[in-house]
Design an enzyme around this catalytic site. Sequence first.
Site, PDB file in Angstrom:
ATOM      1  N   SER A   1      29.177 -53.936  74.252  1.00 52.12           N
ATOM      2  CA  SER A   1      28.902 -55.079  75.115  1.00 52.12           C
ATOM      3  C   SER A   1      30.155 -55.476  75.895  1.00 52.12           C
ATOM      4  O   SER A   1      31.174 -55.846  75.313  1.00 52.12           O
ATOM      5  CB  SER A   1      28.416 -56.268  74.288  1.00 52.12           C
ATOM      6  OG  SER A   1      28.438 -57.425  75.097  1.00 52.12           O
TER       7      SER A   1
ATOM      8  N   HIS B   1      26.429 -51.999  77.656  1.00 50.31           N
ATOM      9  CA  HIS B   1      25.532 -53.141  77.476  1.00 50.31           C
ATOM     10  C   HIS B   1      26.032 -54.319  78.313  1.00 50.31           C
ATOM     11  O   HIS B   1      27.148 -54.808  78.115  1.00 50.31           O
ATOM     12  CB  HIS B   1      25.495 -53.508  75.986  1.00 50.31           C
ATOM     13  CG  HIS B   1      24.525 -54.582  75.631  1.00 50.31           C
ATOM     14  ND1 HIS B   1      23.194 -54.348  75.401  1.00 50.31           N
ATOM     15  CD2 HIS B   1      24.702 -55.908  75.461  1.00 50.31           C
ATOM     16  CE1 HIS B   1      22.590 -55.479  75.097  1.00 50.31           C
ATOM     17  NE2 HIS B   1      23.483 -56.454  75.131  1.00 50.31           N
TER      18      HIS B   1
ATOM     19  N   MET C   1      23.548 -64.132  81.376  1.00 51.29           N
ATOM     20  CA  MET C   1      23.124 -65.433  80.820  1.00 51.29           C
ATOM     21  C   MET C   1      23.021 -66.461  81.941  1.00 51.29           C
ATOM     22  O   MET C   1      23.846 -66.464  82.853  1.00 51.29           O
ATOM     23  CB  MET C   1      24.155 -65.934  79.802  1.00 51.29           C
ATOM     24  CG  MET C   1      24.428 -64.958  78.682  1.00 51.29           C
ATOM     25  SD  MET C   1      25.671 -65.634  77.572  1.00 51.29           S
ATOM     26  CE  MET C   1      25.969 -64.212  76.519  1.00 51.29           C
TER      27      MET C   1
ATOM     28  N   HIS D   1      20.819 -56.590  79.538  1.00 53.49           N
ATOM     29  CA  HIS D   1      20.179 -57.554  78.639  1.00 53.49           C
ATOM     30  C   HIS D   1      20.115 -58.893  79.353  1.00 53.49           C
ATOM     31  O   HIS D   1      21.138 -59.561  79.524  1.00 53.49           O
ATOM     32  CB  HIS D   1      21.021 -57.642  77.351  1.00 53.49           C
ATOM     33  CG  HIS D   1      20.532 -58.666  76.372  1.00 53.49           C
ATOM     34  ND1 HIS D   1      21.307 -59.111  75.331  1.00 53.49           N
ATOM     35  CD2 HIS D   1      19.349 -59.319  76.275  1.00 53.49           C
ATOM     36  CE1 HIS D   1      20.621 -60.000  74.630  1.00 53.49           C
ATOM     37  NE2 HIS D   1      19.439 -60.150  75.180  1.00 53.49           N
TER      38      HIS D   1
ATOM     39  N   MET E   1      19.371 -62.573  79.422  1.00 53.51           N
ATOM     40  CA  MET E   1      19.133 -63.786  78.635  1.00 53.51           C
ATOM     41  C   MET E   1      18.893 -64.917  79.625  1.00 53.51           C
ATOM     42  O   MET E   1      19.718 -65.831  79.789  1.00 53.51           O
ATOM     43  CB  MET E   1      20.341 -64.076  77.736  1.00 53.51           C
ATOM     44  CG  MET E   1      20.409 -63.143  76.537  1.00 53.51           C
ATOM     45  SD  MET E   1      22.034 -63.111  75.783  1.00 53.51           S
ATOM     46  CE  MET E   1      22.815 -61.866  76.804  1.00 53.51           C
TER      47      MET E   1
ATOM     48  N   MET F   1      17.789 -59.356  67.988  1.00 57.97           N
ATOM     49  CA  MET F   1      19.052 -60.091  67.994  1.00 57.97           C
ATOM     50  C   MET F   1      19.509 -60.312  66.550  1.00 57.97           C
ATOM     51  O   MET F   1      18.746 -60.808  65.721  1.00 57.97           O
ATOM     52  CB  MET F   1      18.896 -61.454  68.676  1.00 57.97           C
ATOM     53  CG  MET F   1      18.613 -61.418  70.175  1.00 57.97           C
ATOM     54  SD  MET F   1      19.777 -60.456  71.166  1.00 57.97           S
ATOM     55  CE  MET F   1      21.346 -61.223  70.769  1.00 57.97           C
TER      56      MET F   1
ATOM     57  N   ASP G   1      21.425 -56.114  68.470  1.00 58.08           N
ATOM     58  CA  ASP G   1      22.470 -56.770  69.265  1.00 58.08           C
ATOM     59  C   ASP G   1      22.955 -58.044  68.570  1.00 58.08           C
ATOM     60  O   ASP G   1      22.167 -58.967  68.352  1.00 58.08           O
ATOM     61  CB  ASP G   1      21.889 -57.114  70.646  1.00 58.08           C
ATOM     62  CG  ASP G   1      22.921 -57.731  71.574  1.00 58.08           C
ATOM     63  OD1 ASP G   1      24.120 -57.691  71.248  1.00 58.08           O
ATOM     64  OD2 ASP G   1      22.505 -58.256  72.624  1.00 58.08           O
TER      65      ASP G   1
HETATM   66  C1  DX5 Z   1      25.048 -62.190  72.584  1.00 52.73           C
HETATM   67  C2  DX5 Z   1      25.028 -60.916  73.401  1.00 52.73           C
HETATM   68  C3  DX5 Z   1      25.633 -59.774  72.716  1.00 52.73           C
HETATM   69  C4  DX5 Z   1      27.096 -59.993  72.370  1.00 52.73           C
HETATM   70  C5  DX5 Z   1      27.319 -59.323  71.062  1.00 52.73           C
HETATM   71  O1  DX5 Z   1      24.236 -63.123  73.134  1.00 52.73           O
HETATM   72  O2  DX5 Z   1      23.702 -60.552  73.721  1.00 52.73           O
HETATM   73  O3  DX5 Z   1      25.452 -58.558  73.399  1.00 52.73           O
HETATM   74  O4  DX5 Z   1      27.999 -59.504  73.303  1.00 52.73           O
HETATM   75  O5  DX5 Z   1      28.580 -59.632  70.619  1.00 52.73           O
HETATM   76  P1  DX5 Z   1      29.090 -59.255  69.167  1.00 52.73           P
HETATM   77  O6  DX5 Z   1      28.910 -57.760  68.999  1.00 52.73           O
HETATM   78  O7  DX5 Z   1      30.493 -59.693  69.178  1.00 52.73           O
HETATM   79  O8  DX5 Z   1      28.217 -60.013  68.187  1.00 52.73           O
HETATM   80 ZN    ZN Z   2      23.318 -58.475  74.500  1.00 53.89          ZN
END
Ligand code: DX5
Ligand code: ZN
Length: 215
Positions: free
Chosen positions: A7, A32, A36, A65, A67, A136, A174
């Site tokens: 990510s 990834h 957001m 991804h 969100m 998630m 994720d």
């Molecule tokens: C969180 C994101 C993830 C995030 C994961 O909302 O969707 O992709 O970057 O981060 P880590 O691997 O640090 O939990």
């Molecule tokens: Zn993500």
Amino acid sequence: MAMVSPSLLSADFGNLERDIAMLNQSECDWFHLDVMDGVFVPNISFGFPVMEAMKQHAKKPLDVHLMIVEPQKFVKQVAALGAKVMNVHYEACNHLHRVLQQIKAEGMMAGVTLNPHTPVNVLEDIICEADLVMLMGVNPGFGGQKFIEHTVDKTRRLRELIDKSGSRVLIEIDGGVNRETGRRLVEAGADVLVAGSAVFGAADPQEEIHALRSL
Ligand code: DX5
Ligand code: ZN
């Protein structure tokens, strides 16, 4: 063996070109990208202009991804980016069946993402339309959060649901993924591991990707 999708949320945004070059040289499978909107999740990350810039340097397929609320509005824009995977949240789609058709019509893999509170059985009537389901392991919005243990059992139940349906849907996880949680998730049936802080916080990110990929 798992696929690994680091990510970029945990990358150094002041040195994105350098971090992307590092990932290009690593064994990672996808990039990834976490979008957001400050509405669906309590945080704002980056949008299309930044992803366009990332794409200029990226030599691996993009795993986007979203969100955000109303992700169906952006199917064509994500396709124009050349993304391989477009992940939309189950919780953000009133007409998920239609959105998945639209994503596939644009030539992308259609991914459905579930928040920690959403049970896998809501996918029963849609699983055959998805190419990928992402669970998630944390509440979305931030990198570096603590893994929610329940996700391991949930992965096992999703594997059963997919196997029973006879489809070949990939399972991606994720949030909170590291070598230890990743090992248990792969055992439970995960195919793709997203890792942000585990990769970018490691002394040797490429070695970390190698280790996650070997799980
Ligand atoms: C969180 C994101 C993830 C995030 C994961 O909302 O969707 O992709 O970057 O981060 P880590 O691997 O640090 O939990
Ligand atoms: Zn993500």
